[in-house]
Design a protein around this motif. Structure first.
Motif, PDB file in Angstrom:
ATOM      1  N   ASP A 142       0.823  -1.205   0.000  1.00  9.70           N
ATOM      2  CA  ASP A 142       0.000   0.000   0.000  1.00  9.70           C
ATOM      3  C   ASP A 142       0.865   1.266   0.000  1.00  9.70           C
ATOM      4  O   ASP A 142       0.597   2.210  -0.743  1.00  9.70           O
ATOM      5  N   ALA A 143       1.908   1.264   0.828  1.00  9.84           N
ATOM      6  CA  ALA A 143       2.803   2.428   0.883  1.00  9.84           C
ATOM      7  C   ALA A 143       3.514   2.626  -0.451  1.00  9.84           C
ATOM      8  O   ALA A 143       3.686   3.758  -0.924  1.00  9.84           O
ATOM      9  N   TYR A 144       3.916   1.526  -1.086  1.00  7.98           N
ATOM     10  CA  TYR A 144       4.577   1.613  -2.392  1.00  7.98           C
ATOM     11  C   TYR A 144       3.635   2.208  -3.435  1.00  7.98           C
ATOM     12  O   TYR A 144       4.021   3.099  -4.198  1.00  7.98           O
ATOM     13  N   THR A 148       4.392   5.741  -5.392  1.00 10.13           N
ATOM     14  CA  THR A 148       4.528   5.861  -6.846  1.00 10.13           C
ATOM     15  C   THR A 148       3.429   6.734  -7.433  1.00 10.13           C
ATOM     16  O   THR A 148       3.668   7.487  -8.390  1.00 10.13           O
ATOM     17  N   SER A 149       2.245   6.679  -6.852  1.00  9.86           N
ATOM     18  CA  SER A 149       1.160   7.556  -7.296  1.00  9.86           C
ATOM     19  C   SER A 149       1.521   9.018  -7.028  1.00  9.86           C
ATOM     20  O   SER A 149       1.340   9.884  -7.894  1.00  9.86           O
ATOM     21  N   ALA A 150       2.052   9.287  -5.845  1.00 11.19           N
ATOM     22  CA  ALA A 150       2.458  10.651  -5.487  1.00 11.19           C
ATOM     23  C   ALA A 150       3.577  11.146  -6.402  1.00 11.19           C
ATOM     24  O   ALA A 150       3.554  12.297  -6.858  1.00 11.19           O
ATOM     25  N   LEU A 151       4.553  10.290  -6.684  1.00 12.52           N
ATOM     26  CA  LEU A 151       5.634  10.686  -7.583  1.00 12.52           C
ATOM     27  C   LEU A 151       5.095  10.990  -8.976  1.00 12.52           C
ATOM     28  O   LEU A 151       5.555  11.926  -9.640  1.00 12.52           O
ATOM     29  N   GLU A 153       2.131  12.184  -9.649  1.00 10.24           N
ATOM     30  CA  GLU A 153       1.468  13.489  -9.554  1.00 10.24           C
ATOM     31  C   GLU A 153       2.482  14.633  -9.562  1.00 10.24           C
ATOM     32  O   GLU A 153       2.261  15.668 -10.195  1.00 10.24           O
ATOM     33  N   ILE A 154       3.592  14.443  -8.868  1.00  7.47           N
ATOM     34  CA  ILE A 154       4.647  15.462  -8.852  1.00  7.47           C
ATOM     35  C   ILE A 154       5.206  15.644 -10.269  1.00  7.47           C
ATOM     36  O   ILE A 154       5.353  16.781 -10.748  1.00  7.47           O
ATOM     37  N   ASP A 155       5.479  14.531 -10.930  1.00  3.61           N
ATOM     38  CA  ASP A 155       6.015  14.595 -12.297  1.00  3.61           C
ATOM     39  C   ASP A 155       5.026  15.298 -13.226  1.00  3.61           C
ATOM     40  O   ASP A 155       5.409  16.131 -14.039  1.00  3.61           O
ATOM     41  N   LYS A 156       3.745  14.970 -13.093  1.00  2.00           N
ATOM     42  CA  LYS A 156       2.699  15.594 -13.916  1.00  2.00           C
ATOM     43  C   LYS A 156       2.671  17.112 -13.687  1.00  2.00           C
ATOM     44  O   LYS A 156       2.592  17.893 -14.645  1.00  2.00           O
TER      45      LYS A 156
END
Length: 163
Positions: A142-144, A148-151, A153-156
């Motif tokens: 879950d943390a992974y 990766t979802s947060a990363l 969003e940051i990249d987007k």
């Protein structure tokens, strides 16, 4: 009213110890350490650098795609001269070859050689092992997924700023 040296030092310490500075520093340190682990393993086990693997990943991602040195520089955020030197070293090692573009003879396309494909497959396995050990295993599933979802969003957000 001028700040006293003591006040300036305290303000500087607060800024240097702020949550944002600390959190971003943790991201950069973790990414740098992981990249160093990957690079060391690749050099030791495959005889190539992490940057060379990144070139091979880009060249192997879409078989048959024509990829110019300029595209490689842009995709890997390298300078044009840095890309030229890197491709020179990879060509000398037999990993890639330059071919003229059929549409524009001034453009050099880069493609993997048979040896480059072999090296890529070996390096991809080494890369996957290091990433699994130090990027995936320390986290719960879950943390992974959240990370990766947060990363993503940051990249987007960063890509949206440059367009």
């Amino acid at each position: 009213m001028n700040a006293t040296p003591q006040h300036s030092q305290e303000a500087a310490a607060r800024a240097a110890n702020s949550r944002l500075v600390r959190d971003f520093g943790l991201l950069i340190k973790s990414a740098t350490r992981l990249e160093q682990r990957i690079d060391s393993a690749l050099r030791r086990e495959c005889g190539i650098s992490h940057t060379m693997l990144e070139v091979l990943i880009r060249l192997c991602r879409r078989p048959g795609e024509e990829v110019s040195q300029r595209q490689l520089a842009d995709d890997l955020t390298l300078t044009s001269s840095g890309t030229t030197r890197l491709i020179d070293r990879m060509e000398e090692a037999g990993l890639v070859r330059r071919v003229p573009s059929p549409g524009d003879r001034r453009v050099a396309l880069v493609e993997p050689t048979t040896e480059g494909l072999r090296a890529f497959l070996q390096a991809a396995a080494v890369h996957a092992n290091v990433v699994e050990e130090y990027f995936v295993k320390p986290l719960t599933a879950d943390a992974y997924t959240r990370m990766t979802s947060a990363l993503g969003e940051i990249d987007k957000a960063l890509r949206a700023e440059t367009t």
